[in-house]
Design an enzyme around this catalytic site. Structure first.
Site, short mmCIF file in Angstrom:
data_model
loop_
_atom_site.label_atom_id
_atom_site.label_comp_id
_atom_site.label_asym_id
_atom_site.label_seq_id
_atom_site.Cartn_x
_atom_site.Cartn_y
_atom_site.Cartn_z
N SER A 5 0.85 -1.19 0.00
CA SER A 5 0.00 0.00 0.00
C SER A 5 0.89 1.25 0.00
CB SER A 5 -0.96 -0.04 1.18
OG SER A 5 -2.00 0.89 1.01
N ASP A 26 -8.36 -5.43 -6.07
CA ASP A 26 -7.97 -4.25 -5.29
C ASP A 26 -8.47 -3.01 -6.02
OD1 ASP A 26 -6.85 -2.23 -3.84
OD2 ASP A 26 -4.79 -2.93 -4.01
N HIS A 55 -6.98 -5.83 -1.71
CA HIS A 55 -5.79 -5.13 -1.23
C HIS A 55 -4.95 -6.03 -0.33
CE1 HIS A 55 -3.69 -1.33 -1.07
NE2 HIS A 55 -3.75 -1.25 0.24
#
Length: 753
Positions: free
Chosen positions: A609, A694, A726
């Protein structure tokens, strides 16, 4: 012991098939790789197969608790689910009813729990009577009864169950169409599936959220009465009520809201919902409402209208006050959370922790309503705190004049990570706690009246009072007793602007004091960016797994991290490529100096991320001097400007980058801090991993970075999980993720054979 490639099934999964043979510099072939495994090593397979306890949930009497539990087996290729019933005040052995089909459990009475089972078209609710003393009493005594059907909910999406025994009312959430009609969901689902095309058409955002393309349905709350049937067991009685029907309110708030987004009393539901008048994708504002549990009246708003997001609304025991956690800024999901109390008798609302520089994440009133208990992150731990409830001021205010004992919570725990806080009768609390060395276990704190009295009197420092805390379970003790997991060492150094920055170090398995052996090192970079490496168990980024594969592990909480005060958290906005990297550079140098056993010539880094952004940013800035030999980026940002258009929650980009992607200030920031603008300086071998579902950071971010690496002739590899979001959640995919990660590192810094 090493697992063979044939067992893992990886030998045929390399998808790189260039049209022309790659040059030698682009080749990604490597010697056969296998995990390090033994009785003493905590391997990725051990992590995936380790039992996963949930949070303990006590009954109303406060003497038993339910703990959901799951355990995956590669041999059986099955994730077995069950629930433990544990005693809070006796030595009775836990009982473990199996839950073959999974599903949530919750209490109906002191000795009866319910189990929700989702079918193809509906949700069935069953009840189980439990006898916690069966194991120590009559040999023929059964610890739990056969399931008895309580009733059926006409949709398979029912979840987030709460039951109020005083009124006999059962409340739950379910996804319904805009008409809010629970009983027609099945029919409308059929019409949607048979519409003759596969198109989704949008006139407003969201288009998609987290990992789901948005359809016409959303979650709302429903209620139904329960009463004893012919055999005395509780059963559904009457029709389902729809208190939110026609309001435009959807609760719990997706994608992560659960039963912490609402609470119930004998007569009312207290809930939070996104403001129905604002576009969800670029606003975070949530409102708090009460509504009669049977829906006979319209909801009443309790919030002022000048707030951002809201979490954890709770009733007190008497039902005459409520509290919630409120953020001030609309559009900023990581603003400081403050405790707000609303007096339902006087209709006065006031803020309790205006000057406390921490953000609670959960709340509960004591059973006598005199104190609030809460959990909050504090310097990379999640602690249990308490604070007394003051008298209600005469008028609503965000800055009431209160004695300091009413404005600053006092810590009860001081280490690890607490969650699932619940207050119990007789001055007790129940909570779960995990750490770097263990998944969740249940804990109980007793005799808190003495602690509360010390706070109220002001004559005795509460910190000097020893709280009686007992560990109730040891779910993972047998599986981990030979693994010698590292607790992590904290270190602190001066970062950007001479701010104190904290980090963690875990020594590799096999490390011995005084040995001159050098070890490879990995820098793990957390996501968020408003997040933190906390003393908490993880099934995805577990530092002990890295340490037991032979790596010295360094984890730094740079500018932007939570739990160190709001100023530190806020300071990353508009400066993604600035202060955080000053912090990490200083922290890296500090770690190399403090731990001379680190081999700086065998250094690697990985992040997900925002951590994936950081990996891409480090790629383009060799002047940072990390000298990493390999990098791994999971679901990270490659093109900041593109992310501003493609992400689901637009408010996040707008806050972090100072505006919308076409605005001048934002364009200048993106020009300065977007990794895509520094690709010409990339040179380090890199593995990229991404989930196709995601929608926070679409997979094209990693595909684009991979294309750049390939054309530059830099050793690179791309791993795509078509069914993951994600996060990588599937057990088999998790093992594959770890295989690719450690294979990649081993290729560049592993011991040469």
């Amino acid at each position: 012991m090493r697992l063979s490639l044939a067992f893992l099934g990886f030998s045929t999964q390399v998808l790189q098939t260039p049209l022309q043979p790659p040059s030698s510099s682009m080749a990604t072939s490597a010697p056969e790789f296998a995990f390090k495994e033994s009785k003493e090593i905590f391997s990725p397979k051990d992590l995936v197969q380790l039992g996963r306890p949930g949070q303990a949930l006590a009954n109303a009497a406060g003497d038993l608790a339910l703990v959901p539990f799951s355990k995956f087996s590669f041999d059986g290729k099955k994730n077995e689910k069950s629930v433990f019933v544990i005693s809070l005040e006796s030595d009775a052995k836990p009982i473990q009813p199996p839950l073959e089909k999974g599903g949530d459990t919750f209490w109906l009475t002191a000795r009866t729990f319910a189990h929700a089972v989702a079918g193809d078209e509906e949700t069935e609710i069953y009840s189980y009577d439990v006898n916690i003393d069966a194991a120590t009493s009559d040999k023929d005594a059964k610890p739990f009864s056969s399931p008895v059907l309580v009733g059926k909910i006409p949709t398979k999406s029912a979840s987030n169950f709460r039951y109020n025994a005083e009124s006999g009312t059962f409340v739950f959430s379910a996804s319904v169409y805009p008409d809010g009609n629970l009983t027609t969901v099945k029919e409308q689902d059929k019409q949607w599936e048979e519409r003759g095309n596969s198109a989704f058409v949008y006139d407003t955002t969201y288009v998609r959220h987290w990992d789901v393309w948005q359809g016409k349905k959303g979650p709302q709350l429903f209620s139904i009465k329960l009463s004893p049937g012919e055999a005395g067991a509780l059963q559904f009685n009457g029709d389902f009520k729809s208190p939110l029907q026609g309001t435009g309110h959807y609760s719990p708030v997706e994608p992560f809201g659960g039963n912490d987004d609402f609470d119930i009393s004998a007569t009312h539901i207290l809930y939070t919902t996104k403001d129905p008048q604002l576009p969800e994708a670029w606003h975070t504002k949530q409102n708090v409402y009460t509504v009669p549990i049977d829906g006979r009246e319209k909801p009443t708003e309790l919030t002022s209208g000048k707030q951002g997001a809201v979490h954890s609304p709770v009733f007190n025991t008497k039902g005459d006050k409520v509290a919630w956690l409120q953020l001030d800024k609309d559009g900023y999901e990581s603003d400081r959370a403050k405790i707000v109390i609303y007096d339902l008798k006087t209709h006065v609302r006031f803020t309790l922790t205006q000057d406390w520089d921490r953000s609670p994440d959960a709340l509960a009133f004591s059973k006598d309503d005199d104190f609030l208990y809460l959990t909050a992150g504090d310097e990379a731990k999640v602690k249990v705190f308490t604070i007394p409830v003051p008298a209600t001021p005469p008028v609503s205010t965000t800055h009431p004049k209160l004695d300091s004992k009413f404005t600053k919570p006092v810590a009860i725990t001081h280490s690890r990570a607490a969650s699932g806080l619940q207050t119990l009768p007789s001055g007790r609390i129940l909570f779960s706690q995990s750490s770097f060395t263990s998944p969740n276990d249940a804990f109980i704190a007793r005799d808190l009246k003495t602690f509360e009295s010390a706070i109220l009197s002001g004559k005795i420092a509460p910190e000097t009072i020893q709280v009686n805390i007992q560990k109730l379970t040891n779910f993972s003790e047998n599986d981990l007793k030979s693994k010698n997991l590292g607790e992590g060492e904290e270190f602190c150094f001066k970062g950007a602007h001479d701010k104190h920055v904290q980090g963690w170090a875990l020594k590799p398995h096999g490390w011995k004091a005084g040995e001159k052996k050098k070890w490879p090192v990995v820098l793990l970079i957390h996501g968020g960016p408003q997040g933190a490496w906390e003393d908490q168990w993880s099934t995805r980024w577990n530092p002990n797994v890295f340490a037991h594969q032979g790596y010295f592990v360094i984890m730094i909480n740079p500018t932007g991290s939570t739990t160190f005060g709001q100023e530190f958290t806020d300071a990353i906005a508009g400066d993604w490529g600035g202060k955080p990297f000053t912090d990490m550079i200083h922290g890296w140098k500090y770690a190399l100096h403090r731990y001379p056993e680190i081999d700086a010539d065998r250094a690697v880094a990985a992040g997900a991320s925002w951590g994936g952004y950081a990996i891409n940013w480090i790629q383009g800035h060799p002047e940072f001097g990390f000298n990493f030999k390999a990098l791994i980026g999971h679901d990270g940002v490659f093109d900041a400007t593109y992310n501003g258009y493609s992400t689901d929650e637009l408010f996040f980009f707008n806050h972090e980058w100072g505006g919308r992607p076409w605005e001048e200030k934002t364009k200048k920031l993106a020009e300065k801090f977007s990794p895509i603008n520094y690709v010409h300086k990339w040179s380090t071998p890199q593995l990229l991993i991404h989930g196709s579902k995601d929608y926070r950071l679409p997979e094209t971010e990693s595909i684009g970075a991979f294309h750049a690496l390939q054309q530059l002739g830099i050793p690179s590899r791309l791993v795509i999980f078509p069914d993951e979001n994600h996060w990588v959640l599937d057990h088999g995919n998790s093992l594959k993720w770890h295989y690719e990660v450690f294979r990649w590192f081993d290729q560049f810094v592993g011991e040469k054979k």
